[in-house]
Design a protein around this motif. Sequence first.
Motif: not given
Length: 272
Positions: A119-128
């Motif tokens: 989930l943290s990877v998805y949040k990081y990509c979506i935030a960028n």
Amino acid sequence: MDGHTTDLVSSRLHGRHGVLRDQHKTVILTTHNHKIMALANNMIVLEARHIIETDSPTTLLKGDGYISKLGFEANYDEAEQTSRTPDSLLAVESTWASKDREGESTTALTDLRRKNGCLSVYKYCIANAGYSSVTLHVVFIILWVFSTEFSPVVVKWWSEANAIKPNQDMRMWLGVYAILGVLGTLGATAAAWFALVSIISYTGIHLHSDPLQQPSYLQSCIQHWLNFMLDLLVTVLAIVVVGTTVTWHDRSSAGSVAQTSVLSWSSISAKR
């Protein structure tokens, strides 16, 4: 690779408990990256095809040579590594082997968990990529899918209603079907716009901001822009040649030859 991915891969391969280090593999690295340099056991500095320095990173950092001026810190404790006796090395190897055996029991569970992603990877990509752009992209995708999948249902209801009362409410059914078509087209176009223009642009700016990679990105952009301009030029020339051939087909027979030459020039230009 971007800077974050480079650090992650190099650490897992050459770090203190990296894969290659655990397997006692000899690796020769040629790099200008300070973080990768710090993972080495021994370093060799070349200048004008001559070796000017060679030793462990810790020793070279304590000196006054080229390495000491770079300003990085050694991540691997070479002093501990060089002070080990053969018996202690065997003990370390046995310890690593026991850890590997203990880890085998959790390998299957780890692999199963990786299928669900992080989930943290998805949040990081979506935030960028931008929360608003991703949200609008998803909304328009839903609109596109709904309009596309619901149209056959409307046609089915229309057919059933027409079988009971022929040609009744024709304008209503045509209007609903047309609205769904317009909404589907709008959703697909907007979703593609946000994906190709907004999300990719923001992601490229935020995830690939490594100065070392900017020249290659600039070169790629220039290359794609030149290819696009060449395609436009060839399209215009092809339209002119085809239009001339069709308009004055009884006056000249060289139209097909000219058209073939234009297409051949297009392929040659694209390769160059």
